[in-house]
Write a protein that holds these residues in place. Sequence first.
Motif, PDB file in Angstrom:
ATOM      1  N   THR A  80       0.841  -1.192   0.000  1.00 19.10           N
ATOM      2  CA  THR A  80       0.000   0.000   0.000  1.00 19.10           C
ATOM      3  C   THR A  80       0.876   1.241   0.000  1.00 19.10           C
ATOM      4  OG1 THR A  80      -1.705   1.274   1.185  1.00 19.10           O
ATOM      5  CG2 THR A  80      -0.226  -0.074   2.530  1.00 19.10           C
ATOM      6  N   ASP A  81       0.473   2.240  -0.770  1.00 14.87           N
ATOM      7  CA  ASP A  81       1.203   3.512  -0.820  1.00 14.87           C
ATOM      8  C   ASP A  81       0.779   4.452   0.300  1.00 14.87           C
ATOM      9  OD1 ASP A  81       2.557   2.685  -3.103  1.00 14.87           O
ATOM     10  OD2 ASP A  81       1.003   3.453  -4.443  1.00 14.87           O
ATOM     11  N   GLU A  82      -0.286   4.109   1.005  1.00 12.70           N
ATOM     12  CA  GLU A  82      -0.775   4.922   2.111  1.00 12.70           C
ATOM     13  C   GLU A  82      -0.166   4.436   3.419  1.00 12.70           C
ATOM     14  OE1 GLU A  82      -5.304   6.009   1.143  1.00 12.70           O
ATOM     15  OE2 GLU A  82      -4.884   3.870   1.001  1.00 12.70           O
ATOM     16  N   THR A  83       0.022   5.346   4.360  1.00 17.52           N
ATOM     17  CA  THR A  83       0.442   4.914   5.684  1.00 17.52           C
ATOM     18  C   THR A  83      -0.692   4.111   6.308  1.00 17.52           C
ATOM     19  OG1 THR A  83      -0.362   6.957   6.715  1.00 17.52           O
ATOM     20  CG2 THR A  83       1.951   6.905   6.007  1.00 17.52           C
ATOM     21  N   PHE A  84      -0.348   3.142   7.147  1.00 20.91           N
ATOM     22  CA  PHE A  84      -1.380   2.224   7.624  1.00 20.91           C
ATOM     23  C   PHE A  84      -1.207   1.873   9.098  1.00 20.91           C
ATOM     24  CE2 PHE A  84       2.159  -0.484   6.450  1.00 20.91           C
ATOM     25  CZ  PHE A  84       2.181  -1.427   7.468  1.00 20.91           C
ATOM     26  N   LYS A  85      -2.277   1.332   9.647  1.00 21.83           N
ATOM     27  CA  LYS A  85      -2.272   0.765  10.990  1.00 21.83           C
ATOM     28  C   LYS A  85      -3.093  -0.513  10.955  1.00 21.83           C
ATOM     29  CE  LYS A  85      -3.671   1.793  15.772  1.00 21.83           C
ATOM     30  NZ  LYS A  85      -4.253   2.819  16.674  1.00 21.83           N
ATOM     31  N   VAL A  86      -2.638  -1.553  11.655  1.00 22.09           N
ATOM     32  CA  VAL A  86      -3.345  -2.828  11.703  1.00 22.09           C
ATOM     33  C   VAL A  86      -4.047  -2.969  13.048  1.00 22.09           C
ATOM     34  CG1 VAL A  86      -3.140  -5.340  11.598  1.00 22.09           C
ATOM     35  CG2 VAL A  86      -1.692  -3.905  10.128  1.00 22.09           C
ATOM     36  N   LEU A  87      -5.325  -3.318  13.004  1.00 22.04           N
ATOM     37  CA  LEU A  87      -6.127  -3.520  14.211  1.00 22.04           C
ATOM     38  C   LEU A  87      -6.584  -4.972  14.285  1.00 22.04           C
ATOM     39  CD1 LEU A  87      -8.454  -0.404  13.850  1.00 22.04           C
ATOM     40  CD2 LEU A  87      -6.483  -0.603  15.363  1.00 22.04           C
ATOM     41  N   TYR A  88      -6.526  -5.551  15.472  1.00 14.97           N
ATOM     42  CA  TYR A  88      -7.091  -6.882  15.690  1.00 14.97           C
ATOM     43  C   TYR A  88      -8.554  -6.703  16.073  1.00 14.97           C
ATOM     44  CZ  TYR A  88      -7.825 -11.601  17.512  1.00 14.97           C
ATOM     45  OH  TYR A  88      -8.310 -12.871  17.732  1.00 14.97           O
ATOM     46  N   VAL A  89      -9.442  -7.317  15.316  1.00 11.79           N
ATOM     47  CA  VAL A  89     -10.883  -7.201  15.569  1.00 11.79           C
ATOM     48  C   VAL A  89     -11.357  -8.414  16.359  1.00 11.79           C
ATOM     49  CG1 VAL A  89     -13.178  -7.063  14.529  1.00 11.79           C
ATOM     50  CG2 VAL A  89     -11.252  -5.846  13.488  1.00 11.79           C
ATOM     51  N   LYS A  90     -11.858  -8.168  17.550  1.00 10.23           N
ATOM     52  CA  LYS A  90     -12.378  -9.257  18.382  1.00 10.23           C
ATOM     53  C   LYS A  90     -13.733  -9.716  17.845  1.00 10.23           C
ATOM     54  CE  LYS A  90     -11.980  -7.001  22.330  1.00 10.23           C
ATOM     55  NZ  LYS A  90     -12.010  -6.736  23.785  1.00 10.23           N
ATOM     56  N   THR A  91     -13.928 -11.025  17.776  1.00  5.39           N
ATOM     57  CA  THR A  91     -15.172 -11.575  17.226  1.00  5.39           C
ATOM     58  C   THR A  91     -15.984 -12.352  18.248  1.00  5.39           C
ATOM     59  OG1 THR A  91     -14.095 -13.628  16.532  1.00  5.39           O
ATOM     60  CG2 THR A  91     -14.079 -11.790  14.968  1.00  5.39           C
ATOM     61  N   GLY A  92     -15.380 -12.686  19.365  1.00  5.48           N
ATOM     62  CA  GLY A  92     -16.090 -13.477  20.366  1.00  5.48           C
ATOM     63  C   GLY A  92     -15.951 -14.966  20.151  1.00  5.48           C
ATOM     64  N   SER A  93     -15.605 -15.376  18.928  1.00  2.00           N
ATOM     65  CA  SER A  93     -15.477 -16.809  18.656  1.00  2.00           C
ATOM     66  C   SER A  93     -14.138 -17.355  19.144  1.00  2.00           C
ATOM     67  CB  SER A  93     -15.627 -17.087  17.154  1.00  2.00           C
ATOM     68  OG  SER A  93     -14.611 -16.435  16.409  1.00  2.00           O
ATOM     69  N   VAL A  94     -13.114 -16.485  19.182  1.00  2.00           N
ATOM     70  CA  VAL A  94     -11.800 -16.874  19.672  1.00  2.00           C
ATOM     71  C   VAL A  94     -11.301 -15.788  20.620  1.00  2.00           C
ATOM     72  CG1 VAL A  94      -9.414 -17.399  19.066  1.00  2.00           C
ATOM     73  CG2 VAL A  94     -11.255 -18.110  17.532  1.00  2.00           C
ATOM     74  N   GLU A  95     -10.998 -16.159  21.843  1.00  3.43           N
ATOM     75  CA  GLU A  95     -10.529 -15.186  22.825  1.00  3.43           C
ATOM     76  C   GLU A  95      -9.001 -15.131  22.822  1.00  3.43           C
ATOM     77  OE1 GLU A  95     -12.379 -13.124  24.444  1.00  3.43           O
ATOM     78  OE2 GLU A  95     -14.267 -13.979  23.743  1.00  3.43           O
ATOM     79  N   GLU A  96      -8.456 -13.960  22.654  1.00  2.00           N
ATOM     80  CA  GLU A  96      -7.008 -13.754  22.706  1.00  2.00           C
ATOM     81  C   GLU A  96      -6.704 -12.733  23.794  1.00  2.00           C
ATOM     82  OE1 GLU A  96      -4.952 -15.467  21.038  1.00  2.00           O
ATOM     83  OE2 GLU A  96      -5.705 -15.983  19.048  1.00  2.00           O
ATOM     84  N   THR A  97      -5.590 -12.887  24.467  1.00  4.35           N
ATOM     85  CA  THR A  97      -5.186 -11.914  25.477  1.00  4.35           C
ATOM     86  C   THR A  97      -4.805 -10.605  24.797  1.00  4.35           C
ATOM     87  OG1 THR A  97      -2.854 -12.550  25.398  1.00  4.35           O
ATOM     88  CG2 THR A  97      -4.290 -13.774  26.924  1.00  4.35           C
TER      89      THR A  97
END
Length: 312
Positions: A80-97
Amino acid sequence: MERVGELDTYIYTYASYEDELSLRALEMRSLFGFESQTSILESTIKVDPSRSPFMKERVGVIFKGESFQELLEKVSAFQTDETFKVLYVKTGSVEETFERRRAIEREVGLNIKGVGDLRQPQRLLAVMNIDGRWIFGDYVKSESVWFHHQQKPHHYSTALSTRVARAVVNIAIPNPTGIKAIDPCCGIGTVLVEALSMGIDMVGSDNNPIILAGTRENIAHFGYTTEVKYVDMRAITNHYDVAIIDLPYNLCSVISPEEQLEMLQSARRFADKVVVVTVEPIDEVLIKAGFEIADRAVAKKGVFTREVIVCR
């Protein structure tokens, strides 16, 4: 590089209260043609998540992977030529710390060809895990537009909440393109404000001249404009694609069964599709007025329980 390999697939996450599940399901059926039994809905239909009071976010799928490693391999080809940020989206199906979610965001971000920016990114990207299936895509967060509309200058004690009104508009008008709509019992303008905020071409009318100045002020308060007339809906002559009718029911708006039938018969005449909001059973009157009931839901506000009935 734009979306590759999973074109035109969108994943929506939802959140609602228990007593909103019926209304949420009807909104889903109206917008997408089906309902999800979970908080996740996947569709090829693109909807602005800010339209719905129940949507939290939308992910436009770029890549899918059966494992996290497979997803990373696919992401490594993404640029991507744009600056970016990655977000983890919680779904409820898998719990992550919390720590694991941040680690996943970092690992995905390091595999993207581009410049990361955690503060003011030009592009938001998401990673999510739905029952072991990994997703990467463009992220759009919902804005609670309906919440801001609670701060209108004039209120009506028995009016629909802005949250319910917004869902009702989506149920009535899932695709606003080319649609001309009317709220012929517009009251203080709650439905009108929600519709206008979505860019829907909707006008209003009411046979109570006392409240219409407040209706117009509410609409102008949020920077919207539309026509609001003092007219009994039985006298409406223009034709509309859709009408939303929150039937009068409070002590100041008592109507007889005969008047109710006349109102609905007039709606049958001037609108192709009608969504009726009612606090009392009305199926027999709707059928007598010539309507076919296509779908329905229950909506609640405090002690009030309303039915939302889609008629054609």
